[in-house]
Design an enzyme around this catalytic site. Sequence first.
Site, PDB file in Angstrom:
ATOM      1  N   THR A  63       0.838  -1.204   0.000  1.00 58.96           N
ATOM      2  CA  THR A  63       0.000   0.000   0.000  1.00 58.96           C
ATOM      3  C   THR A  63       0.869   1.249   0.000  1.00 58.96           C
ATOM      4  OG1 THR A  63      -1.611  -1.267   1.263  1.00 58.96           O
ATOM      5  CG2 THR A  63      -1.918   1.118   1.211  1.00 58.96           C
ATOM      6  N   HIS A 119      -0.841   6.386 -14.286  1.00 56.76           N
ATOM      7  CA  HIS A 119      -1.583   5.281 -13.673  1.00 56.76           C
ATOM      8  C   HIS A 119      -3.031   5.268 -14.150  1.00 56.76           C
ATOM      9  CE1 HIS A 119       1.776   4.893 -10.828  1.00 56.76           C
ATOM     10  NE2 HIS A 119       1.275   3.718 -10.511  1.00 56.76           N
ATOM     11  N   LYS A 123      -6.754   5.116  -9.057  1.00 57.67           N
ATOM     12  CA  LYS A 123      -5.734   5.264  -8.015  1.00 57.67           C
ATOM     13  C   LYS A 123      -6.115   6.384  -7.053  1.00 57.67           C
ATOM     14  CE  LYS A 123      -0.764   5.466  -7.357  1.00 57.67           C
ATOM     15  NZ  LYS A 123      -0.904   4.527  -6.243  1.00 57.67           N
TER      16      LYS A 123
HETATM   17  N1  LIG Z   1       3.763  -1.760  -4.020  1.00 57.21           N
HETATM   18  C1  LIG Z   1       3.267  -2.202  -5.174  1.00 57.21           C
HETATM   19  O1  LIG Z   1       3.951  -2.884  -5.971  1.00 57.21           O
HETATM   20  C2  LIG Z   1       1.851  -1.871  -5.522  1.00 57.21           C
HETATM   21  C3  LIG Z   1       1.127  -1.077  -4.694  1.00 57.21           C
HETATM   22  N2  LIG Z   1      -0.171  -0.805  -4.938  1.00 57.21           N
HETATM   23  C4  LIG Z   1      -0.862  -0.044  -3.921  1.00 57.21           C
HETATM   24  O2  LIG Z   1      -1.691  -0.930  -3.187  1.00 57.21           O
HETATM   25  C5  LIG Z   1      -2.849  -0.244  -2.731  1.00 57.21           C
HETATM   26  C6  LIG Z   1      -4.090  -0.994  -3.183  1.00 57.21           C
HETATM   27  O3  LIG Z   1      -4.151  -0.959  -4.588  1.00 57.21           O
HETATM   28  P1  LIG Z   1      -5.336  -1.724  -5.354  1.00 57.21           P
HETATM   29  O4  LIG Z   1      -5.380  -3.151  -5.010  1.00 57.21           O
HETATM   30  O5  LIG Z   1      -5.199  -1.320  -6.778  1.00 57.21           O
HETATM   31  O6  LIG Z   1      -6.605  -0.977  -4.722  1.00 57.21           O
HETATM   32  P2  LIG Z   1      -8.132  -1.442  -4.725  1.00 57.21           P
HETATM   33  O7  LIG Z   1      -8.916  -0.249  -4.315  1.00 57.21           O
HETATM   34  O8  LIG Z   1      -8.466  -2.133  -5.988  1.00 57.21           O
HETATM   35  O9  LIG Z   1      -8.191  -2.552  -3.568  1.00 57.21           O
HETATM   36  C7  LIG Z   1      -8.009  -2.247  -2.216  1.00 57.21           C
HETATM   37  C8  LIG Z   1      -8.842  -3.235  -1.426  1.00 57.21           C
HETATM   38  O10 LIG Z   1      -8.534  -3.123  -0.052  1.00 57.21           O
HETATM   39  C9  LIG Z   1      -9.750  -3.211   0.667  1.00 57.21           C
HETATM   40  N3  LIG Z   1      -9.564  -2.600   1.987  1.00 57.21           N
HETATM   41  C10 LIG Z   1      -9.693  -1.311   2.341  1.00 57.21           C
HETATM   42  N4  LIG Z   1      -9.385  -1.169   3.650  1.00 57.21           N
HETATM   43  C11 LIG Z   1      -9.063  -2.404   4.113  1.00 57.21           C
HETATM   44  C12 LIG Z   1      -8.656  -2.898   5.379  1.00 57.21           C
HETATM   45  N5  LIG Z   1      -8.499  -2.097   6.453  1.00 57.21           N
HETATM   46  N6  LIG Z   1      -8.401  -4.216   5.487  1.00 57.21           N
HETATM   47  C13 LIG Z   1      -8.538  -5.043   4.439  1.00 57.21           C
HETATM   48  N7  LIG Z   1      -8.927  -4.620   3.217  1.00 57.21           N
HETATM   49  C14 LIG Z   1      -9.187  -3.318   3.063  1.00 57.21           C
HETATM   50  C15 LIG Z   1     -10.740  -2.489  -0.213  1.00 57.21           C
HETATM   51  O11 LIG Z   1     -12.053  -2.837   0.136  1.00 57.21           O
HETATM   52  P3  LIG Z   1     -13.264  -1.791  -0.211  1.00 57.21           P
HETATM   53  O12 LIG Z   1     -13.272  -1.649  -1.684  1.00 57.21           O
HETATM   54  O13 LIG Z   1     -14.430  -2.464   0.368  1.00 57.21           O
HETATM   55  O14 LIG Z   1     -12.886  -0.513   0.470  1.00 57.21           O
HETATM   56  C16 LIG Z   1     -10.355  -3.015  -1.586  1.00 57.21           C
HETATM   57  O15 LIG Z   1     -10.958  -4.254  -1.843  1.00 57.21           O
HETATM   58  C17 LIG Z   1      -2.727   1.176  -3.256  1.00 57.21           C
HETATM   59  O16 LIG Z   1      -2.151   1.997  -2.264  1.00 57.21           O
HETATM   60  C18 LIG Z   1      -1.775   1.029  -4.434  1.00 57.21           C
HETATM   61  O17 LIG Z   1      -1.065   2.210  -4.703  1.00 57.21           O
HETATM   62  C19 LIG Z   1      -0.795  -1.299  -6.039  1.00 57.21           C
HETATM   63  C20 LIG Z   1      -0.118  -2.051  -6.936  1.00 57.21           C
HETATM   64  C21 LIG Z   1       1.271  -2.418  -6.757  1.00 57.21           C
HETATM   65  O1  LIG Z   2      -2.006   2.019  -7.497  1.00 59.58           O
HETATM   66  C1  LIG Z   2      -1.317   1.329  -8.282  1.00 59.58           C
HETATM   67  O2  LIG Z   2      -1.787   0.746  -9.262  1.00 59.58           O
HETATM   68  C2  LIG Z   2       0.117   1.211  -8.009  1.00 59.58           C
HETATM   69  N1  LIG Z   2       0.584   1.726  -6.894  1.00 59.58           N
HETATM   70  C3  LIG Z   2       1.932   1.724  -6.471  1.00 59.58           C
HETATM   71  C4  LIG Z   2       2.445   3.134  -6.344  1.00 59.58           C
HETATM   72  O3  LIG Z   2       1.714   4.016  -5.846  1.00 59.58           O
HETATM   73  O4  LIG Z   2       3.589   3.390  -6.731  1.00 59.58           O
HETATM   74  C5  LIG Z   2       2.806   0.812  -7.295  1.00 59.58           C
HETATM   75  C6  LIG Z   2       2.448   0.768  -8.752  1.00 59.58           C
HETATM   76  O5  LIG Z   2       2.776   1.996  -9.314  1.00 59.58           O
HETATM   77  C7  LIG Z   2       0.974   0.456  -8.937  1.00 59.58           C
END
Ligand SMILES: NC(=O)C1=CN([C@@H]2O[C@H](COP(=O)(O)OP(=O)(O)OC[C@H]3O[C@@H](n4cnc5c(N)ncnc54)[C@H](OP(=O)(O)O)[C@@H]3O)[C@@H](O)[C@H]2O)C=CC1
Ligand SMILES: O=C(O)C1=N[C@H](C(=O)O)C[C@H](O)C1
Length: 236
Positions: A63, A119, A123
């Site tokens: 996250t 992105h 996001k």
């Molecule tokens: N480090 C990396 O390589 C990457 C990082 N990311 C990051 O990961 C994060 C999530 O991205 P993404 O999957 O696309 O986002 P999404 O919004 O698609 O998914 C997030 C999920 O987390 C759920 N959620 C929210 N709060 C909680 C909680 N306290 N406990 C458990 N689940 C919870 C949400 O539920 P609900 O919809 O019901 O709120 C939703 O299903 C972002 O910050 C993104 O930037 C993404 C891709 C790669």
């Molecule tokens: O939200 C995303 O999709 C992603 N989030 C991460 C970020 O904030 O850098 C990693 C990747 O870029 C995908």
Amino acid sequence: MGSEVVKAVEAAPDTELVAGVGGPGERDAVLGADVVVDFTHPDEVMGNLRWLIANGIHAVVGTSGFDEGRLAELRGLLDEAPGAKVLIAPNFGIAAVLMMHFAAKAAPYFESAEVIELHHPNKADAPSGTAYRTAELIGAARDRAGLAPAPDATTSEIQGARGAQVAGVHVHALRITGMIAHQEVVFGTHGETLTIRHDSMNRESFMPGVLLGVREVAGLAGPLTLGLEPLLGLTD
Ligand SMILES: NC(=O)C1=CN([C@@H]2O[C@H](COP(=O)(O)OP(=O)(O)OC[C@H]3O[C@@H](n4cnc5c(N)ncnc54)[C@H](OP(=O)(O)O)[C@@H]3O)[C@@H](O)[C@H]2O)C=CC1
Ligand SMILES: O=C(O)C1=N[C@H](C(=O)O)C[C@H](O)C1
């Protein structure tokens, strides 16, 4: 990302899924797990980490939204309740980690450096965690090299036209339907420019890095590790 992690953990021969959790009310389902992977929301992740640290469960965190204030709070919590290890990786893509590493290496050789991240429009945060971290690495490398601020004659600007500044580096965020996660780091000096570009084509591409984190987090040297670099031998 959560669904991809579930698939990856279930498919790997050496990991077992304990539970998938969709909100803070369901946390107890992961009690007894060795490692929790957090891909949730920048507003939610600190609450999850406070709970995981209090329960001594290792965390692998993708996250975004980590600034120095949040990292300082985590260091304090981990000091008070040793046991859990936390790995926070702004990007689990191996190529993305290399892009950040190469950008830091290139930074001392160029007067100008700016970051453009692109992105999908779902996001929540801007700039991306990857862009934020890249700018921090470039800024630190520029400082170590004793570089002056990048030249910029702008005196008249519509607010935001030059992007945000992180560690003195301009960062620009685009949100484009059809895209996943992409970044360009643009360097310039007299008569030459260098552009380093990274593209994530799908969400599966992050999974080798996530599984590496899951396998290694318990054995990491310190209680808090930022970035996948030490797990890939990219520490210099
Ligand atoms: N480090 C990396 O390589 C990457 C990082 N990311 C990051 O990961 C994060 C999530 O991205 P993404 O999957 O696309 O986002 P999404 O919004 O698609 O998914 C997030 C999920 O987390 C759920 N959620 C929210 N709060 C909680 C909680 N306290 N406990 C458990 N689940 C919870 C949400 O539920 P609900 O919809 O019901 O709120 C939703 O299903 C972002 O910050 C993104 O930037 C993404 C891709 C790669
Ligand atoms: O939200 C995303 O999709 C992603 N989030 C991460 C970020 O904030 O850098 C990693 C990747 O870029 C995908």
